[in-house]
Design a protein around this motif. Structure first.
Motif, PDB file in Angstrom:
ATOM      1  N   ARG A  99      -7.003  46.722 -66.749  1.00 25.09           N
ATOM      2  CA  ARG A  99      -8.011  45.745 -66.314  1.00 25.09           C
ATOM      3  C   ARG A  99      -9.423  46.335 -66.409  1.00 25.09           C
ATOM      4  NH1 ARG A  99      -4.081  44.555 -62.171  1.00 25.09           N
ATOM      5  NH2 ARG A  99      -5.326  45.711 -60.675  1.00 25.09           N
ATOM      6  N   PHE A 100      -9.538  47.657 -66.302  1.00 26.27           N
ATOM      7  CA  PHE A 100     -10.833  48.318 -66.402  1.00 26.27           C
ATOM      8  C   PHE A 100     -11.407  48.194 -67.815  1.00 26.27           C
ATOM      9  CE2 PHE A 100     -13.288  52.159 -67.454  1.00 26.27           C
ATOM     10  CZ  PHE A 100     -14.273  52.102 -66.487  1.00 26.27           C
ATOM     11  N   ILE A 101     -10.579  48.391 -68.840  1.00 28.02           N
ATOM     12  CA  ILE A 101     -11.064  48.377 -70.228  1.00 28.02           C
ATOM     13  C   ILE A 101     -11.081  46.972 -70.827  1.00 28.02           C
ATOM     14  CG2 ILE A 101      -8.826  48.882 -71.313  1.00 28.02           C
ATOM     15  CD1 ILE A 101     -12.240  50.306 -72.421  1.00 28.02           C
ATOM     16  N   LYS A 102     -10.268  46.078 -70.297  1.00 26.52           N
ATOM     17  CA  LYS A 102     -10.119  44.738 -70.883  1.00 26.52           C
ATOM     18  C   LYS A 102     -11.443  43.978 -71.058  1.00 26.52           C
ATOM     19  CE  LYS A 102      -6.521  41.362 -70.950  1.00 26.52           C
ATOM     20  NZ  LYS A 102      -5.283  40.962 -70.346  1.00 26.52           N
ATOM     21  N   PRO A 103     -12.388  44.021 -70.097  1.00 26.55           N
ATOM     22  CA  PRO A 103     -13.636  43.266 -70.265  1.00 26.55           C
ATOM     23  C   PRO A 103     -14.479  43.696 -71.466  1.00 26.55           C
ATOM     24  CG  PRO A 103     -13.337  43.854 -67.964  1.00 26.55           C
ATOM     25  CD  PRO A 103     -12.290  44.595 -68.748  1.00 26.55           C
ATOM     26  N   VAL A 104     -14.372  44.932 -71.912  1.00 24.36           N
ATOM     27  CA  VAL A 104     -15.180  45.385 -73.060  1.00 24.36           C
ATOM     28  C   VAL A 104     -14.442  45.248 -74.388  1.00 24.36           C
ATOM     29  CG1 VAL A 104     -16.591  46.945 -71.676  1.00 24.36           C
ATOM     30  CG2 VAL A 104     -14.554  47.827 -72.830  1.00 24.36           C
ATOM     31  N   ILE A 124     -15.742  45.525 -78.386  1.00 22.14           N
ATOM     32  CA  ILE A 124     -15.169  46.518 -79.294  1.00 22.14           C
ATOM     33  C   ILE A 124     -14.600  45.824 -80.528  1.00 22.14           C
ATOM     34  CG2 ILE A 124     -13.288  48.183 -79.566  1.00 22.14           C
ATOM     35  CD1 ILE A 124     -13.777  48.974 -76.595  1.00 22.14           C
ATOM     36  N   GLU A 125     -13.925  44.711 -80.308  1.00 23.37           N
ATOM     37  CA  GLU A 125     -13.340  43.949 -81.418  1.00 23.37           C
ATOM     38  C   GLU A 125     -14.441  43.433 -82.355  1.00 23.37           C
ATOM     39  OE1 GLU A 125     -10.008  40.422 -81.947  1.00 23.37           O
ATOM     40  OE2 GLU A 125     -10.833  40.820 -79.965  1.00 23.37           O
ATOM     41  N   THR A 126     -15.503  42.898 -81.806  1.00 25.11           N
ATOM     42  CA  THR A 126     -16.619  42.377 -82.607  1.00 25.11           C
ATOM     43  C   THR A 126     -17.282  43.483 -83.414  1.00 25.11           C
ATOM     44  OG1 THR A 126     -17.012  40.604 -81.029  1.00 25.11           O
ATOM     45  CG2 THR A 126     -18.836  41.174 -82.484  1.00 25.11           C
ATOM     46  N   TYR A 147     -11.028  45.484 -88.504  1.00 23.76           N
ATOM     47  CA  TYR A 147      -9.689  45.595 -87.923  1.00 23.76           C
ATOM     48  C   TYR A 147      -9.252  44.274 -87.319  1.00 23.76           C
ATOM     49  CZ  TYR A 147     -10.018  50.653 -88.297  1.00 23.76           C
ATOM     50  OH  TYR A 147     -10.140  51.932 -88.777  1.00 23.76           O
ATOM     51  N   THR A 148      -7.952  44.019 -87.397  1.00 23.76           N
ATOM     52  CA  THR A 148      -7.328  42.944 -86.644  1.00 23.76           C
ATOM     53  C   THR A 148      -6.824  43.574 -85.355  1.00 23.76           C
ATOM     54  OG1 THR A 148      -6.646  41.791 -88.640  1.00 23.76           O
ATOM     55  CG2 THR A 148      -5.448  41.260 -86.623  1.00 23.76           C
ATOM     56  N   PHE A 149      -7.205  43.036 -84.223  1.00 21.77           N
ATOM     57  CA  PHE A 149      -6.773  43.566 -82.934  1.00 21.77           C
ATOM     58  C   PHE A 149      -5.638  42.705 -82.397  1.00 21.77           C
ATOM     59  CE2 PHE A 149     -10.752  45.651 -83.387  1.00 21.77           C
ATOM     60  CZ  PHE A 149     -10.737  46.759 -82.559  1.00 21.77           C
ATOM     61  N   LEU A 150      -4.588  43.349 -81.922  1.00 23.27           N
ATOM     62  CA  LEU A 150      -3.458  42.656 -81.322  1.00 23.27           C
ATOM     63  C   LEU A 150      -3.207  43.212 -79.932  1.00 23.27           C
ATOM     64  CD1 LEU A 150      -0.871  42.572 -84.255  1.00 23.27           C
ATOM     65  CD2 LEU A 150      -2.196  40.656 -83.354  1.00 23.27           C
ATOM     66  N   THR A 153     -12.427  54.616 -71.496  1.00 25.57           N
ATOM     67  CA  THR A 153     -13.758  54.013 -71.450  1.00 25.57           C
ATOM     68  C   THR A 153     -14.075  53.413 -72.819  1.00 25.57           C
ATOM     69  OG1 THR A 153     -14.899  56.012 -72.172  1.00 25.57           O
ATOM     70  CG2 THR A 153     -14.541  55.755 -69.780  1.00 25.57           C
ATOM     71  N   LYS A 154     -15.092  52.573 -72.860  1.00 28.72           N
ATOM     72  CA  LYS A 154     -15.529  51.989 -74.130  1.00 28.72           C
ATOM     73  C   LYS A 154     -15.901  53.090 -75.117  1.00 28.72           C
ATOM     74  CE  LYS A 154     -18.836  48.626 -76.006  1.00 28.72           C
ATOM     75  NZ  LYS A 154     -19.624  49.420 -76.930  1.00 28.72           N
ATOM     76  N   VAL A 155     -16.600  54.110 -74.661  1.00 30.75           N
ATOM     77  CA  VAL A 155     -17.020  55.212 -75.528  1.00 30.75           C
ATOM     78  C   VAL A 155     -15.801  55.934 -76.103  1.00 30.75           C
ATOM     79  CG1 VAL A 155     -18.179  57.473 -75.539  1.00 30.75           C
ATOM     80  CG2 VAL A 155     -19.259  55.516 -74.417  1.00 30.75           C
ATOM     81  N   GLU A 156     -14.785  56.162 -75.283  1.00 30.34           N
ATOM     82  CA  GLU A 156     -13.578  56.845 -75.766  1.00 30.34           C
ATOM     83  C   GLU A 156     -12.837  56.006 -76.807  1.00 30.34           C
ATOM     84  OE1 GLU A 156     -12.173  59.547 -71.974  1.00 30.34           O
ATOM     85  OE2 GLU A 156     -11.763  57.384 -71.909  1.00 30.34           O
ATOM     86  N   VAL A 157     -12.750  54.710 -76.581  1.00 29.30           N
ATOM     87  CA  VAL A 157     -12.070  53.834 -77.543  1.00 29.30           C
ATOM     88  C   VAL A 157     -12.861  53.791 -78.850  1.00 29.30           C
ATOM     89  CG1 VAL A 157     -11.299  51.475 -78.013  1.00 29.30           C
ATOM     90  CG2 VAL A 157     -10.952  52.471 -75.743  1.00 29.30           C
ATOM     91  N   GLU A 158     -14.176  53.704 -78.765  1.00 33.40           N
ATOM     92  CA  GLU A 158     -15.006  53.713 -79.973  1.00 33.40           C
ATOM     93  C   GLU A 158     -14.859  55.023 -80.733  1.00 33.40           C
ATOM     94  OE1 GLU A 158     -18.729  52.852 -78.060  1.00 33.40           O
ATOM     95  OE2 GLU A 158     -18.603  50.717 -78.576  1.00 33.40           O
ATOM     96  N   LYS A 159     -14.801  56.124 -80.010  1.00 32.66           N
ATOM     97  CA  LYS A 159     -14.624  57.433 -80.649  1.00 32.66           C
ATOM     98  C   LYS A 159     -13.275  57.475 -81.376  1.00 32.66           C
ATOM     99  CE  LYS A 159     -14.602  62.377 -79.629  1.00 32.66           C
ATOM    100  NZ  LYS A 159     -14.689  63.406 -78.600  1.00 32.66           N
TER     101      LYS A 159
END
Length: 108
Positions: A34-39, A43-45, A50-53, A94-100
């Motif tokens: 739930r913490f990462i879901k709002p961003v 990230i998808e945009t 990528y296709t996100f599932l 975090t958003k930064v970790e997922v982007e990395k």
């Protein structure tokens, strides 16, 4: 983000085909999910190649076992039906970790 229906590994590979795909493993009850879901929409945009599932861990428990995904939230990337990377553990992301993670992916 599209939600992956209940499937097995072969069904997943058939569905994604040769598309560049990122799987987002989570569950409704998971506070770190739930913490990462709002961003995730941002990230998808920002990673439109990528296709996100979204993969509901409880709905696809057998798939998670097949893919060795035992912690959530977690991410796996595929291209041409081949895994190109994974960010799999039980820690909060975090958003930064997922982007990395996404930026580190190698082309298959």
């Amino acid at each position: 983000m599209q939600t992956l229906p209940k499937t097995d590994k072969q069904g997943l590979l058939d569905l994604i085909g040769d598309k560049k795909t990122i799987l987002f493993f989570s569950a409704d009850w998971c506070p770190d999910c739930r913490f990462i879901k709002p961003v995730m929409p941002q990230i998808e945009t920002e990673n439109a190649e990528y296709t996100f599932l979204a993969v509901d861990r409880d709905e696809n428990l057998d798939l998670c076992v097949e893919l060795d995904v035992f912690g959530i939230p977690s991410f796996m990337a595929f291209e041409n039906g081949v895994e190109t990377g994974r960010f799999v553990n039980k820690d909060r992301k975090t958003k930064v970790e997922v982007e990395k993670f996404i930026n580190s992916l190698v082309v298959a």
